[in-house]
Scaffold this motif. Sequence first.
Motif, PDB file in Angstrom:
ATOM      1  N   GLU A 119      43.865 -31.584  -8.667  1.00  0.00           N
ATOM      2  CA  GLU A 119      43.599 -33.016  -8.620  1.00  0.00           C
ATOM      3  C   GLU A 119      42.605 -33.356  -7.511  1.00  0.00           C
ATOM      4  OE1 GLU A 119      46.851 -35.608  -8.683  1.00  0.00           O
ATOM      5  OE2 GLU A 119      48.023 -34.494 -10.164  1.00  0.00           O
ATOM      6  N   PRO A 120      41.799 -34.396  -7.687  1.00  0.00           N
ATOM      7  CA  PRO A 120      40.874 -34.807  -6.624  1.00  0.00           C
ATOM      8  C   PRO A 120      41.645 -35.141  -5.352  1.00  0.00           C
ATOM      9  CG  PRO A 120      40.337 -35.898  -8.701  1.00  0.00           C
ATOM     10  CD  PRO A 120      41.643 -35.201  -8.913  1.00  0.00           C
ATOM     11  N   ARG A 379      32.036 -35.241  -0.057  1.00  0.00           N
ATOM     12  CA  ARG A 379      31.763 -35.386  -1.499  1.00  0.00           C
ATOM     13  C   ARG A 379      30.614 -36.361  -1.685  1.00  0.00           C
ATOM     14  NH1 ARG A 379      35.807 -33.312  -4.741  1.00  0.00           N
ATOM     15  NH2 ARG A 379      37.730 -32.749  -3.634  1.00  0.00           N
ATOM     16  N   GLY A 383      31.352 -37.152  -6.874  1.00  0.00           N
ATOM     17  CA  GLY A 383      32.603 -36.468  -6.598  1.00  0.00           C
ATOM     18  C   GLY A 383      32.470 -34.982  -6.350  1.00  0.00           C
ATOM     19  N   ASP A 385      31.659 -31.499  -4.369  1.00  0.00           N
ATOM     20  CA  ASP A 385      31.808 -31.062  -2.987  1.00  0.00           C
ATOM     21  C   ASP A 385      30.445 -30.813  -2.353  1.00  0.00           C
ATOM     22  OD1 ASP A 385      34.565 -31.147  -3.093  1.00  0.00           O
ATOM     23  OD2 ASP A 385      34.749 -29.068  -3.759  1.00  0.00           O
TER      24      ASP A 385
END
Length: 409
Positions: A119-120, A379, A383, A385
């Motif tokens: 999950e984020p 981020r 979103g 990385d």
Amino acid sequence: MSPGSRGRRLLLASGVLLVIGLTWVLLKDGEPPPAAPVIAVPAHVAELPPAPIVHALLRPLAPDRVPPAATGAALSAALNEERVELSSTARIEGIDADRPWVCAGEQLTLSARTGGEVEPGMVQRWVWPGSETGAELQPGARLPWRAPATAGRYFVRFQLCKDLGGRRVGVLAEQVVGIDVRACGAGEGQADALRIEVSQRGNEDFSFRAVSPKPATTYRWDFGDGSSTVTTEPGATHVYAAQAPGEPDVRSFKVSLSARGAEGEQTATTFVQVRGQPPSDAPPGARLKVERVTGRAASEGWRSEVRVDVPEDGNVAWERVERLTVGWDDQVDVRTSGWREVITVEEDLGRGGFRGYVTVLPSDVRPEVKQVIDFLHGRDATGKDVSLSWSAYKAEPLRPSSSERPPPK
């Protein structure tokens, strides 16, 4: 919030970590041992009978077997957190150890295997009751846990969490394991046992060395990805397959070793983690420039000027800094903090860019420290990385005739 020390707020997951240790199988009381897996032997050494290589799988404990101080609620209270249990497809598949028990005062390495959907914002961490504080905390998928000086049974909890803001921490999944700490006699400690030293030469490239006071003539290595080899020297190298873009950011592998000699056989296990590479055609989300400031007194520490520029069509939200302290024995200690707790920002350049500095204090550089490396993580607007890294401290090679700390480069 100051998560730079264990026993405080939620710390974020660590990157590449290298650890060492021994291994056997940990069993429940009265439970028969499982069948040991057999490693296939190449044809040129087929005259050697295959040796069993097993590892310690720590079994999760039922809630009613966990003492009050080691419950999730008690640890959250000790960390001054508000615990929120969340439903998730993320799961903990198992927790491995490099041996089934540990002598008082020695180190035991734990490594967690996870699965399901990442999950984020999900982070991994270990928490356990502290000897001087209510709870201690270490980020990442592995934990070099130092056993207390008193024999007994101790409990460590691994969690998948999300920071929900303020003091609220969401718990997606967790497991707690019990560790037996014994009062050992002569010859029972790790000093007399086989261990594996690990050096990382590239993102997927590792070298391994067997260390033991007992001589051996044959070393059988299993690298944890389906590959194995047999050597007559106490060393081996292995390159793991490159990771495709979009695969999990970090992969964990268990490396097993069986060493045979005139005095018998010894086995050892270590865990390595490989960080994924970004797509080769992806433009950099940010650019880094680092300059070491010279002429500062050693009592003030070692300061590095850091400038980060973000392209005009980009925008980066920085989250954390992982500080890796690397010893001369290639052991790595990781501390994770909020990025502004490590980096002092002197000028905001917009879109996530900034100019500032980081400092390594003299108290952070013990004589056994070879290098200090910082990883800045964040981020972008989509979103994805974004990470940057630099060396915040690097010592000269140790001189055998001197026990003093080497001067930094």
